[in-house]
Design a protein around this motif. Structure first.
Motif, PDB file in Angstrom:
ATOM      1  N   LEU A   1       1.694   2.785  -0.502  1.00 48.75           N
ATOM      2  CA  LEU A   1       0.603   2.661   0.555  1.00 48.75           C
ATOM      3  C   LEU A   1      -0.006   4.171   0.516  1.00 48.75           C
ATOM      4  O   LEU A   1      -1.065   4.389   0.736  1.00 48.75           O
ATOM      5  CB  LEU A   1       1.176   2.089   1.582  1.00 48.75           C
ATOM      6  CG  LEU A   1       1.209   0.759   1.948  1.00 48.75           C
ATOM      7  CD1 LEU A   1       2.019   0.353   2.989  1.00 48.75           C
ATOM      8  CD2 LEU A   1       0.246  -0.004   1.611  1.00 48.75           C
ATOM      9  N   LEU A   2       0.671   5.197   0.595  1.00 54.83           N
ATOM     10  CA  LEU A   2       0.483   6.569   0.769  1.00 54.83           C
ATOM     11  C   LEU A   2      -0.443   7.018  -0.191  1.00 54.83           C
ATOM     12  O   LEU A   2      -1.451   7.696  -0.193  1.00 54.83           O
ATOM     13  CB  LEU A   2       1.763   7.403   0.977  1.00 54.83           C
ATOM     14  CG  LEU A   2       2.219   7.357   2.209  1.00 54.83           C
ATOM     15  CD1 LEU A   2       3.765   8.118   2.458  1.00 54.83           C
ATOM     16  CD2 LEU A   2       1.596   7.467   3.511  1.00 54.83           C
ATOM     17  N   LYS A   3       0.150   6.698  -1.725  1.00 51.23           N
ATOM     18  CA  LYS A   3      -0.562   7.024  -2.763  1.00 51.23           C
ATOM     19  C   LYS A   3      -2.105   6.417  -2.706  1.00 51.23           C
ATOM     20  O   LYS A   3      -3.167   6.962  -3.160  1.00 51.23           O
ATOM     21  CB  LYS A   3       0.048   6.635  -4.158  1.00 51.23           C
ATOM     22  CG  LYS A   3       1.104   7.492  -4.304  1.00 51.23           C
ATOM     23  CD  LYS A   3       1.886   7.077  -5.592  1.00 51.23           C
ATOM     24  CE  LYS A   3       2.994   7.804  -6.171  1.00 51.23           C
ATOM     25  NZ  LYS A   3       3.789   7.371  -7.317  1.00 51.23           N
ATOM     26  N   ARG A   4      -2.118   5.083  -2.146  1.00 52.03           N
ATOM     27  CA  ARG A   4      -3.687   4.494  -2.100  1.00 52.03           C
ATOM     28  C   ARG A   4      -4.426   5.049  -1.202  1.00 52.03           C
ATOM     29  O   ARG A   4      -5.437   5.218  -1.420  1.00 52.03           O
ATOM     30  CB  ARG A   4      -3.403   3.104  -1.639  1.00 52.03           C
ATOM     31  CG  ARG A   4      -2.928   2.051  -2.899  1.00 52.03           C
ATOM     32  CD  ARG A   4      -2.881   0.603  -2.377  1.00 52.03           C
ATOM     33  NE  ARG A   4      -2.674  -0.094  -3.566  1.00 52.03           N
ATOM     34  CZ  ARG A   4      -2.418  -1.641  -3.545  1.00 52.03           C
ATOM     35  NH1 ARG A   4      -2.687  -1.882  -2.326  1.00 52.03           N
ATOM     36  NH2 ARG A   4      -2.124  -2.299  -4.516  1.00 52.03           N
ATOM     37  N   SER A   5      -3.927   5.555   0.200  1.00 51.15           N
ATOM     38  CA  SER A   5      -4.718   6.292   0.906  1.00 51.15           C
ATOM     39  C   SER A   5      -5.001   7.660   0.411  1.00 51.15           C
ATOM     40  O   SER A   5      -6.193   8.132   0.660  1.00 51.15           O
ATOM     41  CB  SER A   5      -3.636   6.572   2.282  1.00 51.15           C
ATOM     42  OG  SER A   5      -2.525   7.253   2.046  1.00 51.15           O
TER      43      SER A   5
ATOM     44  N   LYS B   1      15.351   1.380  -1.418  1.00 47.96           N
ATOM     45  CA  LYS B   1      14.576   1.621  -2.687  1.00 47.96           C
ATOM     46  C   LYS B   1      13.205   0.990  -2.753  1.00 47.96           C
ATOM     47  O   LYS B   1      11.903   1.554  -2.948  1.00 47.96           O
ATOM     48  CB  LYS B   1      15.027   1.481  -3.937  1.00 47.96           C
ATOM     49  CG  LYS B   1      14.306   1.908  -5.351  1.00 47.96           C
ATOM     50  CD  LYS B   1      15.085   2.110  -6.353  1.00 47.96           C
ATOM     51  CE  LYS B   1      14.270   2.114  -7.777  1.00 47.96           C
ATOM     52  NZ  LYS B   1      13.267   1.471  -7.776  1.00 47.96           N
ATOM     53  N   THR B   2      13.265  -0.297  -2.362  1.00 47.54           N
ATOM     54  CA  THR B   2      11.867  -1.190  -2.347  1.00 47.54           C
ATOM     55  C   THR B   2      10.944  -0.855  -1.203  1.00 47.54           C
ATOM     56  O   THR B   2       9.884  -0.730  -1.397  1.00 47.54           O
ATOM     57  CB  THR B   2      12.586  -2.645  -2.185  1.00 47.54           C
ATOM     58  OG1 THR B   2      13.268  -3.270  -3.278  1.00 47.54           O
ATOM     59  CG2 THR B   2      11.094  -3.717  -2.240  1.00 47.54           C
ATOM     60  N   TRP B   3      11.441  -0.627  -0.094  1.00 47.95           N
ATOM     61  CA  TRP B   3      10.345  -0.415   1.134  1.00 47.95           C
ATOM     62  C   TRP B   3      10.154   1.043   1.123  1.00 47.95           C
ATOM     63  O   TRP B   3       8.927   1.317   1.338  1.00 47.95           O
ATOM     64  CB  TRP B   3      11.042  -0.511   2.441  1.00 47.95           C
ATOM     65  CG  TRP B   3      12.181  -0.108   2.956  1.00 47.95           C
ATOM     66  CD1 TRP B   3      13.327  -0.711   3.023  1.00 47.95           C
ATOM     67  CD2 TRP B   3      12.492   1.082   3.754  1.00 47.95           C
ATOM     68  NE1 TRP B   3      14.370  -0.144   3.490  1.00 47.95           N
ATOM     69  CE2 TRP B   3      14.006   1.211   3.984  1.00 47.95           C
ATOM     70  CE3 TRP B   3      11.732   2.251   4.026  1.00 47.95           C
ATOM     71  CZ2 TRP B   3      14.612   2.022   4.770  1.00 47.95           C
ATOM     72  CZ3 TRP B   3      12.210   3.313   4.569  1.00 47.95           C
ATOM     73  CH2 TRP B   3      13.576   3.424   4.936  1.00 47.95           C
ATOM     74  N   MET B   4      10.851   2.030   0.532  1.00 46.56           N
ATOM     75  CA  MET B   4      10.365   3.182  -0.108  1.00 46.56           C
ATOM     76  C   MET B   4       9.270   3.171  -1.099  1.00 46.56           C
ATOM     77  O   MET B   4       8.360   4.146  -0.809  1.00 46.56           O
ATOM     78  CB  MET B   4      11.474   4.258  -0.488  1.00 46.56           C
ATOM     79  CG  MET B   4      12.620   4.823   0.728  1.00 46.56           C
ATOM     80  SD  MET B   4      11.528   5.377   2.258  1.00 46.56           S
ATOM     81  CE  MET B   4      10.901   6.996   1.516  1.00 46.56           C
ATOM     82  N   ASP B   5       9.454   2.506  -2.067  1.00 41.91           N
ATOM     83  CA  ASP B   5       8.309   2.182  -2.939  1.00 41.91           C
ATOM     84  C   ASP B   5       6.989   1.712  -2.496  1.00 41.91           C
ATOM     85  O   ASP B   5       6.147   1.989  -2.634  1.00 41.91           O
ATOM     86  CB  ASP B   5       8.713   1.412  -3.980  1.00 41.91           C
ATOM     87  CG  ASP B   5      10.036   1.894  -4.921  1.00 41.91           C
ATOM     88  OD1 ASP B   5       9.971   3.288  -4.897  1.00 41.91           O
ATOM     89  OD2 ASP B   5      10.628   1.261  -5.704  1.00 41.91           O
ATOM     90  N   ILE B   6       7.200   0.685  -1.362  1.00 43.41           N
ATOM     91  CA  ILE B   6       6.006   0.220  -0.774  1.00 43.41           C
ATOM     92  C   ILE B   6       5.571   1.248  -0.081  1.00 43.41           C
ATOM     93  O   ILE B   6       4.213   1.400   0.099  1.00 43.41           O
ATOM     94  CB  ILE B   6       6.563  -1.056   0.196  1.00 43.41           C
ATOM     95  CG1 ILE B   6       7.010  -2.200  -0.759  1.00 43.41           C
ATOM     96  CG2 ILE B   6       5.339  -1.399   0.978  1.00 43.41           C
ATOM     97  CD1 ILE B   6       7.687  -3.278   0.080  1.00 43.41           C
ATOM     98  N   ILE B   7       6.052   2.047   0.777  1.00 39.61           N
ATOM     99  CA  ILE B   7       5.581   3.289   1.592  1.00 39.61           C
ATOM    100  C   ILE B   7       4.854   4.177   0.597  1.00 39.61           C
ATOM    101  O   ILE B   7       3.806   4.693   0.893  1.00 39.61           O
ATOM    102  CB  ILE B   7       6.609   4.103   2.173  1.00 39.61           C
ATOM    103  CG1 ILE B   7       6.996   2.786   3.676  1.00 39.61           C
ATOM    104  CG2 ILE B   7       6.029   5.159   2.985  1.00 39.61           C
ATOM    105  CD1 ILE B   7       8.194   3.668   4.259  1.00 39.61           C
TER     106      ILE B   7
END
Length: 378
Positions: free
Chosen positions: A312-316, A303-309
């Motif tokens: 990052l995708l939302k920022r891009s 869940k944590t690294w999916m949140d990180i991904i």
């Protein structure tokens, strides 16, 4: 270099890459998630992760150079420092796994008193003992000049540099591996087998309740009954697979190296250098498996690294939308404000309808659970 050296070198390079990426990912998850940092096992996991990272960055490259050049990498003092760190890091990682198994044993066998028995203070005391235990053996070995380059393992590690102190070195090696590998293995087997016993007991209780419910609910759909039985079977196997993975990876990675060390003490038994290097690579492979066994495959880390991904995708996507907005501002296209407003109203109404539907489903589910529990109690 021959074919075997090339294969061993490529194998070690693959271990270095995977170990570096996976352990860095665990470290990022630990720093990103406040929930992981709040948990007591997180202290043991981060200690294990840092040990694996140092092993990957410092020891594996020098072993790779030793395999390629078939000679001591670097100068004598550098090799002794790396051998000192190798002895410390391997022992520290073994004891960290034992500490993690102890934590799981207390959490499963004594769930009501876990918060009082395993606090941050208790975890810090366990880590302090782990470090003192791990430092004691390399300090003794360094004082007695038993750290250097070993041609059998193509790495800087424990080795006998003089022939006049062979008996002392044999005793030291046996005690070292008994209080590191053997002690950790005993703790792992004891704690995880206790956890498995409790898990099977709870599985049996859940199975009894499930079977009683399936017998009483005569009009239940056959597909639902089949799914319940399949879940019951998976539940039985899940705990066994996890415990087998914890103990199996420990034995598979460390046992060949430790057994080779013990056989090396017998002068009359020759050891193939290729096997010595392979056993060393298998010991290094524990740094690759640990992030997946203890961290990355768990739900919280997923869940944590999916949140990180996603972040990052939302920022891009925001950056790209900002760029398209600038381009549109240069070439403005007239649009209807009432149309946009009506779309927002429709989206809000659709969201509200979905929430109401979900609320009705939850109420029906609670009524069904209540009725099933009444039937089971009666």
């Amino acid at each position: 270099m021959g074919t075997v050296e090339v294969i061993l070198s490529l194998f070690l390079v693959a271990l270095m890459i995977v170990s570096l990426l996976s352990n860095v990912l665990v470290l990022i998850c630990f720093l990103y998630s406040a929930d992981i940092r709040k948990q007591v096992p997180g202290m043991f996991i981060i200690n294990l992760t840092l040990s694996n990272l140092l092993m990957t960055v410092l020891n594996m490259p020098l072993t790779l150079v030793g395999i390629i050049n078939a000679e001591q990498p670097g100068t004598g003092p550098v090799c002794r420092i790396v051998g000192f760190l190798e002895t410390f890091l391997v022992t520290n990682s073994m004891l960290s796994m034992a500490a993690l198994s102890t934590d799981r044993w207390i959490a499963v066998v004594f769930p009501l008193s876990y918060n009082s028995k395993m606090r941050y203070k208790d975890a810090a005391i366990m880590l302090g003992y782990t470090w003192l235990h791990s430092l004691s053996f390399p300090i003794v070995a360094a004082c007695l000049s038993w750290v250097g380059y070993s041609h059998l393992y193509a790495s800087c590690t424990l080795c006998q540099t003089r022939t006049d102190d062979r008996t002392q070195f044999v005793v030291f090696t046996v005690v070292f591996h008994s209080l590191s590998f053997l002690l950790s293995l005993i703790v792992l087997c004891f704690t995880y087998l206790k956890v498995l016993k409790v898990a099977r007991f709870h599985c049996k209780r859940i199975d009894v309740i499930t079977m009683q419910t399936l017998v009483l609910l005569v009009d239940i759909h056959p597909s639902v009954r089949q799914r319940c039985l399949e879940e019951q079977k998976r539940r039985r196997q899940r705990a066994t697979k996890k415990i087998s993975t914890f103990i199996g990876t420990f034995i598979l990675c460390f046992a060949p190296y430790v057994i080779t060390r013990m056989v090396e003490l017998a002068v009359s038994v020759p050891i193939n250098p290729y096997w010595g290097v392979l056993s060393k690579c298998l010991a290094y492979s524990k740094a690759v498996s640990d992030p997946f066994v203890y961290s990355l495959l768990r739900h919280q880390y997923k869940k944590t690294w999916m949140d990180i991904i996603n972040r990052l995708l939302k920022r891009s996507s925001l950056n790209s939308s900002a760029l398209t907005g600038r381009n549109k501002s240069r070439n403005p296209i007239p649009f209807s404000r009432p149309l946009c407003h009506s779309r927002e109203i429709l989206n809000g109404a659709h969201r509200k309808g979905c929430e109401q539907k979900a609320g009705r489903i939850r109420q029906e589910y609670r009524k069904w659970i209540h009725s099933v529990s009444k039937i089971v109690r009666n």
